[in-house]
Design an enzyme around this catalytic site. Sequence first.
Site, mmCIF file in Angstrom:
data_model
loop_
_atom_site.group_PDB
_atom_site.id
_atom_site.type_symbol
_atom_site.label_atom_id
_atom_site.label_comp_id
_atom_site.label_asym_id
_atom_site.label_seq_id
_atom_site.Cartn_x
_atom_site.Cartn_y
_atom_site.Cartn_z
ATOM 1 C CG HIS A 127 -8.200 6.434 -1.386
ATOM 2 N ND1 HIS A 127 -9.069 7.064 -0.535
ATOM 3 C CD2 HIS A 127 -7.045 6.273 -0.666
ATOM 4 C CE1 HIS A 127 -8.493 7.276 0.623
ATOM 5 N NE2 HIS A 127 -7.268 6.803 0.571
ATOM 6 C CG ASN A 185 -8.664 10.044 4.010
ATOM 7 O OD1 ASN A 185 -8.700 9.426 5.074
ATOM 8 N ND2 ASN A 185 -7.978 9.626 2.971
ATOM 9 C CB SER A 229 -4.974 10.096 1.550
ATOM 10 O OG SER A 229 -4.290 8.917 1.809
HETATM 11 C C1 LIG Z 1 -5.721 7.359 5.351
HETATM 12 C C2 LIG Z 1 -6.474 6.913 4.176
HETATM 13 O O1 LIG Z 1 -6.236 7.430 3.065
HETATM 14 C C3 LIG Z 1 -7.631 5.959 4.209
HETATM 15 C C4 LIG Z 1 -7.560 4.893 5.265
HETATM 16 O O2 LIG Z 1 -7.053 3.823 5.053
HETATM 17 S S1 LIG Z 1 -8.164 5.326 6.751
HETATM 18 C C5 LIG Z 1 -7.906 3.914 7.762
HETATM 19 C C6 LIG Z 1 -9.006 2.907 7.549
HETATM 20 N N1 LIG Z 1 -8.742 1.774 8.405
HETATM 21 C C7 LIG Z 1 -9.317 1.651 9.614
HETATM 22 O O3 LIG Z 1 -10.120 2.490 10.021
HETATM 23 C C8 LIG Z 1 -8.875 0.461 10.396
HETATM 24 C C9 LIG Z 1 -9.530 0.418 11.763
HETATM 25 N N2 LIG Z 1 -9.072 -0.781 12.460
HETATM 26 C C10 LIG Z 1 -9.601 -2.001 12.242
HETATM 27 O O4 LIG Z 1 -10.521 -2.172 11.441
HETATM 28 C C11 LIG Z 1 -9.024 -3.140 13.044
HETATM 29 O O5 LIG Z 1 -8.421 -2.613 14.195
HETATM 30 C C12 LIG Z 1 -7.978 -4.013 12.245
HETATM 31 C C13 LIG Z 1 -8.704 -4.760 11.133
HETATM 32 C C14 LIG Z 1 -6.844 -3.202 11.660
HETATM 33 C C15 LIG Z 1 -7.340 -5.021 13.195
HETATM 34 O O6 LIG Z 1 -8.349 -5.734 13.813
HETATM 35 P P1 LIG Z 1 -8.157 -6.444 15.244
HETATM 36 O O7 LIG Z 1 -9.437 -7.123 15.539
HETATM 37 O O8 LIG Z 1 -7.599 -5.486 16.196
HETATM 38 O O9 LIG Z 1 -6.980 -7.415 15.022
HETATM 39 P P2 LIG Z 1 -6.956 -8.910 14.577
HETATM 40 O O10 LIG Z 1 -8.108 -9.705 15.101
HETATM 41 O O11 LIG Z 1 -5.589 -9.349 14.914
HETATM 42 O O12 LIG Z 1 -7.086 -8.760 13.014
HETATM 43 C C16 LIG Z 1 -8.316 -8.789 12.302
HETATM 44 C C17 LIG Z 1 -7.980 -9.208 10.905
HETATM 45 O O13 LIG Z 1 -7.105 -8.237 10.324
HETATM 46 C C18 LIG Z 1 -5.887 -8.850 9.884
HETATM 47 N N3 LIG Z 1 -4.860 -7.827 10.052
HETATM 48 C C19 LIG Z 1 -4.630 -7.091 11.166
HETATM 49 N N4 LIG Z 1 -3.674 -6.195 10.946
HETATM 50 C C20 LIG Z 1 -3.284 -6.353 9.661
HETATM 51 C C21 LIG Z 1 -2.328 -5.722 8.850
HETATM 52 N N5 LIG Z 1 -1.582 -4.684 9.276
HETATM 53 N N6 LIG Z 1 -2.165 -6.163 7.577
HETATM 54 C C22 LIG Z 1 -2.908 -7.176 7.113
HETATM 55 N N7 LIG Z 1 -3.858 -7.798 7.831
HETATM 56 C C23 LIG Z 1 -4.031 -7.401 9.091
HETATM 57 C C24 LIG Z 1 -5.756 -10.074 10.733
HETATM 58 O O14 LIG Z 1 -5.008 -11.074 10.109
HETATM 59 C C25 LIG Z 1 -7.208 -10.508 10.868
HETATM 60 O O15 LIG Z 1 -7.599 -11.207 9.686
HETATM 61 P P3 LIG Z 1 -8.803 -12.281 9.676
HETATM 62 O O16 LIG Z 1 -10.033 -11.556 10.144
HETATM 63 O O17 LIG Z 1 -8.851 -12.651 8.241
HETATM 64 O O18 LIG Z 1 -8.410 -13.374 10.573
HETATM 65 N N1 LIG Z 2 -1.311 5.142 5.387
HETATM 66 C C1 LIG Z 2 -2.575 4.981 5.084
HETATM 67 O O1 LIG Z 2 -3.395 4.597 5.940
HETATM 68 C C2 LIG Z 2 -3.068 5.277 3.706
HETATM 69 C C3 LIG Z 2 -2.268 5.935 2.797
HETATM 70 N N2 LIG Z 2 -2.726 6.180 1.530
HETATM 71 C C4 LIG Z 2 -1.890 6.865 0.557
HETATM 72 O O2 LIG Z 2 -0.968 5.926 0.037
HETATM 73 C C5 LIG Z 2 0.252 6.583 -0.325
HETATM 74 C C6 LIG Z 2 1.423 5.906 0.383
HETATM 75 O O3 LIG Z 2 1.203 5.964 1.782
HETATM 76 P P1 LIG Z 2 1.911 4.937 2.779
HETATM 77 O O4 LIG Z 2 2.157 3.646 2.112
HETATM 78 O O5 LIG Z 2 1.144 5.004 4.037
HETATM 79 O O6 LIG Z 2 3.302 5.705 2.984
HETATM 80 P P2 LIG Z 2 4.726 5.108 3.423
HETATM 81 O O7 LIG Z 2 5.487 6.230 3.986
HETATM 82 O O8 LIG Z 2 4.523 3.859 4.213
HETATM 83 O O9 LIG Z 2 5.351 4.645 2.028
HETATM 84 C C7 LIG Z 2 5.658 5.499 0.963
HETATM 85 C C8 LIG Z 2 6.721 4.808 0.150
HETATM 86 O O10 LIG Z 2 6.915 5.535 -1.070
HETATM 87 C C9 LIG Z 2 8.305 5.619 -1.281
HETATM 88 N N3 LIG Z 2 8.625 6.694 -2.204
HETATM 89 C C10 LIG Z 2 8.780 8.031 -1.941
HETATM 90 N N4 LIG Z 2 9.099 8.675 -3.076
HETATM 91 C C11 LIG Z 2 9.140 7.751 -4.066
HETATM 92 C C12 LIG Z 2 9.440 7.783 -5.463
HETATM 93 N N5 LIG Z 2 9.756 8.934 -6.057
HETATM 94 N N6 LIG Z 2 9.426 6.646 -6.171
HETATM 95 C C13 LIG Z 2 9.107 5.465 -5.572
HETATM 96 N N7 LIG Z 2 8.829 5.353 -4.248
HETATM 97 C C14 LIG Z 2 8.840 6.474 -3.519
HETATM 98 C C15 LIG Z 2 8.861 5.850 0.115
HETATM 99 O O11 LIG Z 2 10.250 5.642 0.134
HETATM 100 P P3 LIG Z 2 11.133 6.449 1.263
HETATM 101 O O12 LIG Z 2 10.674 5.894 2.570
HETATM 102 O O13 LIG Z 2 12.517 6.098 0.873
HETATM 103 O O14 LIG Z 2 10.789 7.913 1.085
HETATM 104 C C16 LIG Z 2 8.078 4.773 0.877
HETATM 105 O O15 LIG Z 2 8.665 3.497 0.748
HETATM 106 C C17 LIG Z 2 0.073 8.059 0.055
HETATM 107 O O16 LIG Z 2 -0.380 8.758 -1.081
HETATM 108 C C18 LIG Z 2 -1.023 7.980 1.121
HETATM 109 O O17 LIG Z 2 -1.756 9.152 1.249
HETATM 110 C C19 LIG Z 2 -3.946 5.745 1.095
HETATM 111 C C20 LIG Z 2 -4.760 5.041 1.952
HETATM 112 C C21 LIG Z 2 -4.405 4.798 3.335
#
Ligand SMILES: CC(=O)CC(=O)SCCNC(=O)CCNC(=O)[C@H](O)C(C)(C)COP(=O)(O)OP(=O)(O)OC[C@H]1O[C@@H](n2cnc3c(N)ncnc32)[C@H](O)[C@@H]1OP(=O)(O)O
Ligand SMILES: NC(=O)C1=CN([C@@H]2O[C@H](COP(=O)(O)OP(=O)(O)OC[C@H]3O[C@@H](n4cnc5c(N)ncnc54)[C@H](OP(=O)(O)O)[C@@H]3O)[C@@H](O)[C@H]2O)C=CC1
Length: 291
Positions: A140, A190, A119
């Site tokens: 990503h 991010n 991320s």
């Molecule tokens: C941290 C990083 O590195 C980068 C990132 O990822 S940052 C995070 C980016 N993501 C966001 O900002 C998500 C914001 N949230 C949303 O867009 C919505 O709340 C959401 C899509 C997650 C759920 O939407 P909702 O309207 O509350 O729920 P719901 O109507 O039940 O679901 C919408 C769709 O998502 C699907 N869905 C919901 N949660 C899901 C999950 N955890 N996994 C897979 N599919 C999921 C549902 O099946 C549904 O699919 P269809 O449209 O195909 O029917």
């Molecule tokens: N969460 C999010 O919304 C997003 C996350 N990301 C990125 O994706 C990556 C994973 O995040 P996320 O899936 O949320 O994290 P989670 O904590 O859900 O999962 C991480 C997984 O990696 C495993 N792990 C740790 N060390 C090792 C290793 N050496 N070899 C193999 N597996 C290992 C962990 O095992 P254990 O639990 O045993 O440590 C765990 O199962 C990160 O780099 C994150 O920044 C990118 C986009 C969105």
Amino acid sequence: MDIQKIGVVGAGQMGNGIAHVLAVAGYDVLLNDLDADALEKALATIDKNLERQVSRGKLAEADKAAALSRITTTLDLPELGQTDLVIESATERESVKQAIFETLVPHLEPHTILTSNTSSISITRLASGTDRPEKFMGFHFMNPVPIMQLVELIRGIATDKETYDACLKVVEKLGKTAASAEDFPAFIVNRILMPMINEAVYTLYEGVGNVNSIDQSMKLGANHPMGPLELADFIGLDTCLAIMNVLHDGLADTKYRPCPLLTKYVEAGWLGRKTGRGFYDYRGETPVPTR
Ligand SMILES: CC(=O)CC(=O)SCCNC(=O)CCNC(=O)[C@H](O)C(C)(C)COP(=O)(O)OP(=O)(O)OC[C@H]1O[C@@H](n2cnc3c(N)ncnc32)[C@H](O)[C@@H]1OP(=O)(O)O
Ligand SMILES: NC(=O)C1=CN([C@@H]2O[C@H](COP(=O)(O)OP(=O)(O)OC[C@H]3O[C@@H](n4cnc5c(N)ncnc54)[C@H](OP(=O)(O)O)[C@@H]3O)[C@@H](O)[C@H]2O)C=CC1
């Protein structure tokens, strides 16, 4: 370059989503984690999410079975050396990612492309620890992977065009849209999203609002699908804190200072949905705010 077999390292919430969409698109997937339970849980989640797509008429039952049959799991990281592309999606900690690439490199086919779903962490720095910085880049995905349209593609300083084009082809085969981002801390999504989440935690820390009022304000007042605290719990508070630290260290600007309250939640092990408690407590029937 024709990519057919893809290795995914880390079977957490992102790793299982990545394996899911790759398998639906027809790729053979080899999914790795440290822990057999994590792999089992990931397969159960993929099954459940595929079933959700079947029940909503988005996927045929036969395609679900075919997708599941394309996913193999392994606890043995070197086995991923036989794939055409590796997507590392383990915990957001640089030392963890470096150790994974170090273990993997001696076992790689010469043509294998290495990528990270990080991320925030420098792609150039991760690449420099491998034998193939020109075949290394950031791949990503956004959470939840089966739903979110965007994939950020990040070139390190040495990434070559062939590698970028091969990854772009994979994104297109997944039916997703690529955004190209330069390799600076936390890239595009991010760099913008995480300071907003961190500011929401400061708003809570300073008592400007409580969990409910902050999330409701951003949902109803800015039309965000989730409130920022709900979204932080969804992403994982450990991941949010790790990203803020990369921004703070990498850009050396106090505006990225992680909120002490975010640090406290992580110290408590209250990491959000994945541990059952964060800004909300998810252990009952409906989420209850913890502040
Ligand atoms: C941290 C990083 O590195 C980068 C990132 O990822 S940052 C995070 C980016 N993501 C966001 O900002 C998500 C914001 N949230 C949303 O867009 C919505 O709340 C959401 C899509 C997650 C759920 O939407 P909702 O309207 O509350 O729920 P719901 O109507 O039940 O679901 C919408 C769709 O998502 C699907 N869905 C919901 N949660 C899901 C999950 N955890 N996994 C897979 N599919 C999921 C549902 O099946 C549904 O699919 P269809 O449209 O195909 O029917
Ligand atoms: N969460 C999010 O919304 C997003 C996350 N990301 C990125 O994706 C990556 C994973 O995040 P996320 O899936 O949320 O994290 P989670 O904590 O859900 O999962 C991480 C997984 O990696 C495993 N792990 C740790 N060390 C090792 C290793 N050496 N070899 C193999 N597996 C290992 C962990 O095992 P254990 O639990 O045993 O440590 C765990 O199962 C990160 O780099 C994150 O920044 C990118 C986009 C969105």
